[in-house]
Scaffold this motif. Sequence first.
Motif, mmCIF file in Angstrom:
data_model
loop_
_atom_site.group_PDB
_atom_site.id
_atom_site.type_symbol
_atom_site.label_atom_id
_atom_site.label_comp_id
_atom_site.label_asym_id
_atom_site.label_seq_id
_atom_site.Cartn_x
_atom_site.Cartn_y
_atom_site.Cartn_z
ATOM 1 N N HIS A 65 61.073 -95.239 -60.297
ATOM 2 C CA HIS A 65 59.659 -95.038 -60.469
ATOM 3 C C HIS A 65 59.325 -94.393 -59.608
ATOM 4 C CE1 HIS A 65 55.601 -96.855 -60.958
ATOM 5 N NE2 HIS A 65 55.829 -96.532 -62.874
ATOM 6 N N SER A 66 58.433 -93.569 -60.090
ATOM 7 C CA SER A 66 57.577 -92.919 -58.836
ATOM 8 C C SER A 66 56.837 -93.237 -57.658
ATOM 9 C CB SER A 66 56.068 -91.897 -59.178
ATOM 10 O OG SER A 66 55.511 -92.965 -60.017
ATOM 11 N N GLU A 67 56.730 -95.073 -58.027
ATOM 12 C CA GLU A 67 56.014 -96.136 -56.693
ATOM 13 C C GLU A 67 56.769 -95.890 -55.382
ATOM 14 O OE1 GLU A 67 54.456 -99.828 -58.927
ATOM 15 O OE2 GLU A 67 52.644 -98.903 -59.466
ATOM 16 N N GLY A 68 58.810 -96.069 -55.695
ATOM 17 C CA GLY A 68 59.777 -95.825 -55.213
ATOM 18 C C GLY A 68 60.294 -94.510 -54.414
ATOM 19 N N ALA A 69 59.379 -93.749 -54.684
ATOM 20 C CA ALA A 69 60.154 -92.277 -54.773
ATOM 21 C C ALA A 69 59.952 -92.398 -52.782
ATOM 22 C CB ALA A 69 58.662 -91.458 -54.735
ATOM 23 N N TRP A 70 58.906 -93.049 -52.219
ATOM 24 C CA TRP A 70 58.613 -93.023 -50.754
ATOM 25 C C TRP A 70 59.759 -93.441 -50.021
ATOM 26 C CZ3 TRP A 70 59.980 -97.021 -47.622
ATOM 27 C CH2 TRP A 70 60.182 -98.633 -48.622
ATOM 28 N N ILE A 71 60.732 -94.500 -51.058
ATOM 29 C CA ILE A 71 62.364 -94.629 -50.775
ATOM 30 C C ILE A 71 62.476 -93.253 -49.098
ATOM 31 C CG2 ILE A 71 63.789 -95.029 -52.170
ATOM 32 C CD1 ILE A 71 63.775 -97.528 -49.570
ATOM 33 N N HIS A 72 62.762 -92.152 -50.155
ATOM 34 C CA HIS A 72 63.191 -90.934 -49.613
ATOM 35 C C HIS A 72 62.887 -90.277 -48.668
ATOM 36 C CE1 HIS A 72 62.667 -90.086 -53.387
ATOM 37 N NE2 HIS A 72 63.376 -90.939 -54.539
ATOM 38 N N ALA A 73 61.302 -89.677 -48.962
ATOM 39 C CA ALA A 73 60.380 -89.153 -48.382
ATOM 40 C C ALA A 73 60.551 -88.519 -46.743
ATOM 41 C CB ALA A 73 59.082 -89.855 -48.072
ATOM 42 N N SER A 74 61.473 -89.850 -45.921
ATOM 43 C CA SER A 74 61.414 -89.186 -44.772
ATOM 44 C C SER A 74 63.163 -88.381 -44.455
ATOM 45 C CB SER A 74 61.881 -91.087 -44.235
ATOM 46 O OG SER A 74 62.808 -91.149 -44.412
ATOM 47 N N TRP A 75 63.619 -88.634 -45.564
ATOM 48 C CA TRP A 75 64.474 -87.785 -45.746
ATOM 49 C C TRP A 75 64.855 -86.212 -46.585
ATOM 50 C CZ3 TRP A 75 68.854 -89.429 -42.770
ATOM 51 C CH2 TRP A 75 69.058 -90.393 -42.239
ATOM 52 N N SER A 76 63.674 -85.979 -47.120
ATOM 53 C CA SER A 76 63.420 -85.201 -47.904
ATOM 54 C C SER A 76 63.776 -85.279 -49.121
ATOM 55 C CB SER A 76 63.920 -83.923 -47.346
ATOM 56 O OG SER A 76 63.432 -83.483 -45.922
ATOM 57 N N GLY A 77 63.655 -86.060 -49.420
ATOM 58 C CA GLY A 77 64.072 -85.521 -51.163
ATOM 59 C C GLY A 77 65.534 -86.914 -51.649
ATOM 60 N N PRO A 78 65.533 -87.329 -53.068
ATOM 61 C CA PRO A 78 67.058 -88.326 -52.933
ATOM 62 C C PRO A 78 68.367 -87.428 -52.284
ATOM 63 C CG PRO A 78 65.677 -87.893 -54.659
ATOM 64 C CD PRO A 78 64.754 -86.968 -54.186
ATOM 65 N N ALA A 79 68.015 -85.906 -52.492
ATOM 66 C CA ALA A 79 69.340 -85.104 -52.432
ATOM 67 C C ALA A 79 69.891 -85.422 -50.672
ATOM 68 C CB ALA A 79 69.801 -83.840 -52.323
ATOM 69 N N GLY A 80 68.675 -86.148 -49.683
ATOM 70 C CA GLY A 80 69.022 -85.847 -48.150
ATOM 71 C C GLY A 80 69.403 -87.243 -48.332
ATOM 72 N N LEU A 81 68.605 -88.507 -48.804
ATOM 73 C CA LEU A 81 69.087 -89.199 -48.296
ATOM 74 C C LEU A 81 70.034 -89.545 -48.843
ATOM 75 C CD1 LEU A 81 67.928 -92.604 -47.511
ATOM 76 C CD2 LEU A 81 67.168 -93.127 -49.729
ATOM 77 N N ALA A 82 70.734 -89.656 -50.348
ATOM 78 C CA ALA A 82 71.834 -89.666 -50.554
ATOM 79 C C ALA A 82 73.028 -89.076 -50.404
ATOM 80 C CB ALA A 82 71.842 -88.945 -52.820
ATOM 81 N N ALA A 83 72.806 -88.015 -49.762
ATOM 82 C CA ALA A 83 73.824 -87.421 -48.684
ATOM 83 C C ALA A 83 73.533 -88.092 -46.660
ATOM 84 C CB ALA A 83 74.237 -85.664 -48.669
ATOM 85 N N SER A 84 73.083 -88.639 -46.849
ATOM 86 C CA SER A 84 72.420 -89.061 -45.194
ATOM 87 C C SER A 84 73.595 -90.231 -44.479
ATOM 88 C CB SER A 84 71.687 -89.920 -45.092
ATOM 89 O OG SER A 84 71.656 -90.524 -45.719
ATOM 90 N N GLY A 85 74.084 -91.406 -46.023
ATOM 91 C CA GLY A 85 75.246 -91.883 -45.531
ATOM 92 C C GLY A 85 74.633 -92.802 -44.577
ATOM 93 N N HIS A 86 73.715 -92.976 -44.878
ATOM 94 C CA HIS A 86 72.224 -93.820 -43.715
ATOM 95 C C HIS A 86 71.975 -94.602 -44.900
ATOM 96 C CE1 HIS A 86 73.274 -93.036 -40.198
ATOM 97 N NE2 HIS A 86 72.843 -91.920 -40.584
ATOM 98 N N ALA A 87 72.067 -95.183 -46.645
ATOM 99 C CA ALA A 87 71.334 -95.771 -47.380
ATOM 100 C C ALA A 87 72.238 -96.060 -48.996
ATOM 101 C CB ALA A 87 71.112 -94.647 -48.748
ATOM 102 N N TRP A 88 72.028 -97.377 -48.515
ATOM 103 C CA TRP A 88 72.713 -98.258 -49.522
ATOM 104 C C TRP A 88 72.059 -98.902 -51.103
ATOM 105 C CZ3 TRP A 88 77.787 -100.192 -48.977
ATOM 106 C CH2 TRP A 88 78.442 -100.215 -47.489
ATOM 107 N N ALA A 89 72.649 -99.042 -52.249
ATOM 108 C CA ALA A 89 71.957 -99.297 -53.311
ATOM 109 C C ALA A 89 72.944 -100.347 -53.744
ATOM 110 C CB ALA A 89 71.648 -98.307 -54.833
ATOM 111 N N ALA A 90 71.652 -100.805 -54.954
ATOM 112 C CA ALA A 90 72.419 -101.792 -55.842
ATOM 113 C C ALA A 90 72.406 -101.150 -57.423
ATOM 114 C CB ALA A 90 71.814 -103.809 -55.798
ATOM 115 N N PHE A 91 73.830 -101.106 -57.328
ATOM 116 C CA PHE A 91 73.578 -101.134 -59.132
ATOM 117 C C PHE A 91 73.472 -101.564 -60.238
ATOM 118 C CE2 PHE A 91 74.726 -97.295 -55.963
ATOM 119 C CZ PHE A 91 73.857 -96.470 -56.946
#
Length: 181
Positions: A138-164
């Motif tokens: 949801h757009s309200e959760g987009a802040w979570i990847h703002a410091s990594w230049s977006g979803p691709a940066g965060l996903a590739a960083s190796g510094h994020a975990w998620a519950a699926f």
Amino acid sequence: MIDVAPQQLPSPIRRFPSGCPGLGALAEHVLTTGTGRWWADRPDRPRVFAVTCAGHVLMRGDPGALAPDALARFADQYVEAPARFWPALGSAFERVVPRDRMLYVHQPQAPVSLPRTPRGVNVRRLTPEDVPALAALHSEGAWIHASWSGPAGLAASGHAWAAFAEGRIRSVACTYFLGSA
């Protein structure tokens, strides 16, 4: 303030402490990841430095060197600066709202048992293949990847975990600003 490349500055990181938690790690994060921007009052022998990323500004130097309109570009951002910057911030902006922030760094003394993961939930480190799932938040959760230049940066960083669960991300935890400690 002018936008400058970090290699143009005389060791900007010396002006910013290293190994700090929270927003204090902003300068290290920008140097390490390349996400964010560096600012100075002038290109040669700068007296004031700022580093910005994801709506946050960290400032150091001599605020007396600032022109009255020098801080205008930092409007509507969270500014962290020593108290000596307060008069400059007050004259630059019509409204400055101080925000006390407490940072608690927990260092457990004994091993902690992890809670049991609910059935149907898979918790794992994010990978580049998870970009669509991050982008679907949801757009309200987009802040979570703002410091990594977006979803691709965060996903590739190796510094994020998620519950699926049910093929969707239900919760994300990550390093927001990557520092040396």
